[in-house]
Enzyme design. Structure first.
Site, PDB file in Angstrom:
ATOM      1  N   GLY A  76      -5.998  47.948  65.806  1.00 34.59           N
ATOM      2  CA  GLY A  76      -5.880  46.334  65.619  1.00 34.59           C
ATOM      3  C   GLY A  76      -6.771  45.457  66.822  1.00 34.59           C
ATOM      4  CB  THR A 108      -8.822  43.394  72.070  1.00 37.53           C
ATOM      5  OG1 THR A 108     -10.183  44.052  71.703  1.00 37.53           O
ATOM      6  CG2 THR A 108      -8.688  43.397  73.843  1.00 37.53           C
ATOM      7  N   GLY A 127      -3.359  44.679  71.435  1.00 43.44           N
ATOM      8  CA  GLY A 127      -3.228  45.757  72.227  1.00 43.44           C
ATOM      9  C   GLY A 127      -2.762  45.815  73.441  1.00 43.44           C
ATOM     10  CD  GLU A 147      -9.817  52.733  65.737  1.00 42.26           C
ATOM     11  OE1 GLU A 147     -10.979  52.708  65.209  1.00 42.26           O
ATOM     12  OE2 GLU A 147      -8.821  52.991  65.287  1.00 42.26           O
ATOM     13  CB  CYS A 158     -13.251  47.751  64.564  1.00 46.16           C
ATOM     14  SG  CYS A 158     -13.257  49.101  64.456  1.00 46.16           S
TER      15      CYS A 158
END
Length: 380
Positions: A229, A231, A234, A251, A285
């Site tokens: 998903g 940044t 994350g 990721e 992405c």
């Protein structure tokens, strides 16, 4: 409307409480309703996974046995490839043909890959100690995995995480994206209908990052987190996981620039660039959102990209030249739709600043349907 449920300890359950909806991006109509799982619902799923790992047999099966289960899972997904591909198209907006080849068939292949990997997990005797010391490394399943799935590949990216965890002997709780709960539920249904996974090995919850995602990431029963998903999310996951020293695999999203040098084959370069930019309507992405072009090719590159946008991007740059239609670009509707209204709005918002900086206006997609601002093309 599809009534999506959670899947806990081998049973489909409705935890009650608030529900949220997913929409068909082509029509703006409601496609599914799913539970907004709270901390209690998440705890039920994690507890089931914990019991299955600590007291169940899955982690102790031979690699060949887990491989056989994964192969059965792959066969079931392959059997349902067409209806699942159509469901993803209705919920996420990607064309059915793209879903078949890049999503579902790809996921089937990955499950079979992980089946092979399950047979290859072995240890070793190291040479890093004294001669009289026998030093061995024996790999063990890490435990309960929290697997958080994105909306742009709701089946394939789920399989990438699930397949590895299952091959290693882990148990898991899968959380869908709130944009595509029905698509990921269809994958979990394949696993359930196989009848080869003991209760609690695979669990499934629905809900947004808050409260569902945070409850899952911070749960004491979770040993490993896998996330695909943004940044920003994350970073937040790493912060929350650090308090429990949980292992984390991320990721995170990003956008790629492409560089075109003076000696490049411009036609091939623009084929590749436009495919990379407009695949999934740019909802990837790895989508190319910036071009760095040698000055000698600047105007030709601008004109080529503008024409590609006007006509719609081709399916794939490797398509044989003889199979081109018209100018070689696909029809715009074949690129799919923005999966959700905020995604479309962000794209439209970028259009006007781009024009102010000298950008080229080529057309935009996303007319209002039933006041929702979703769906059919509005070429401007």
């Amino acid at each position: 409307m599809i009534e999506v449920r959670n899947y806990v300890a081998g049973k489909w359950v409705d935890p009650g409480g608030e529900r949220f909806k997913s929409y068909n991006p082509f029509t703006g109509e409601v496609l599914s309703s799913a539970p907004q799982s709270d901390a209690k619902a998440v705890d039920a799923a994690v507890s089931a996974a914990r019991r299955a790992f600590d007291k169940g047999e899955w982690r102790w099966l031979k690699g060949s046995q887990r491989a056989a289960a994964l192969l059965t899972f792959a066969d079931k997904l392959e059997e349902r490839a067409k209806p699942i591909s159509e469901l993803i198209a209705r919920e996420m907006g990607k064309p059915v043909t793209v879903n078949m080849t890049r999503e579902v068939e790809s996921a089937v292949d990955k499950l079979r890959y992980y089946a092979g990997a399950a047979r290859m997990i072995d240890g070793r005797v190291t040479g890093g100690t004294l001669p009289e010391v026998w030093d061995m490394e024996l790999p063990e399943a890490i435990g309960v995995c929290a697997l958080i799935i994105p909306w742009n590949d709701p089946v394939d990216l789920a399989v990438r995480k699930m397949g590895a965890a299952l091959a290693a002997g882990c148990t898991m709780v899968v959380k869908s994206s709130e944009v595509t709960p029905a698509s990921t539920e269809a994958l979990i249904a394949c696993a359930h209908d196989c009848g080869v996974f003991p209760p609690g090995v695979i669990n499934y919850v629905n809900g947004a990052g808050t409260p569902t995602g945070e409850a899952l990431v911070t749960h004491k029963g979770v040993d490993k987190i896998g996330f695909t998903g943004s940044t920003a999310t994350g970073i937040r996951i790493m912060e929350m996981a650090a308090k429990g020293l949980k292992k984390v695999g991320l990721e995170c999203g990003g956008k790629l620039p492409a560089i075109i040098f003076a000696d490049a084959d411009l036609e091939k370069a623009l084929d590749a660039v436009t495919y990379g930019a407009f695949m999934y309507s740019g909802q990837s992405c790895t989508a190319c959102t910036r071009l760095v072009v040698h000055e000698s090719l600047k105007q030709k590159a601008i004109d080529g990209v503008a024409e590609a946008v006007r006509q719609g991007a081709r399916l794939h740059p490797s398509r044989p030249r003889g199979r081109r239609q018209g100018s070689g670009w696909r029809r715009p509707e074949e690129a799919g739709r923005a999966a959700a209204l905020p995604h479309r709005d962000r794209g439209c918002a970028r259009r006007w600043p781009s024009r102010a900086r000298g950008g080229v206006r080529t057309g935009a997609f996303g007319a209002d349907i039933q006041g929702r601002g979703r769906g059919a093309h509005d070429r401007q």
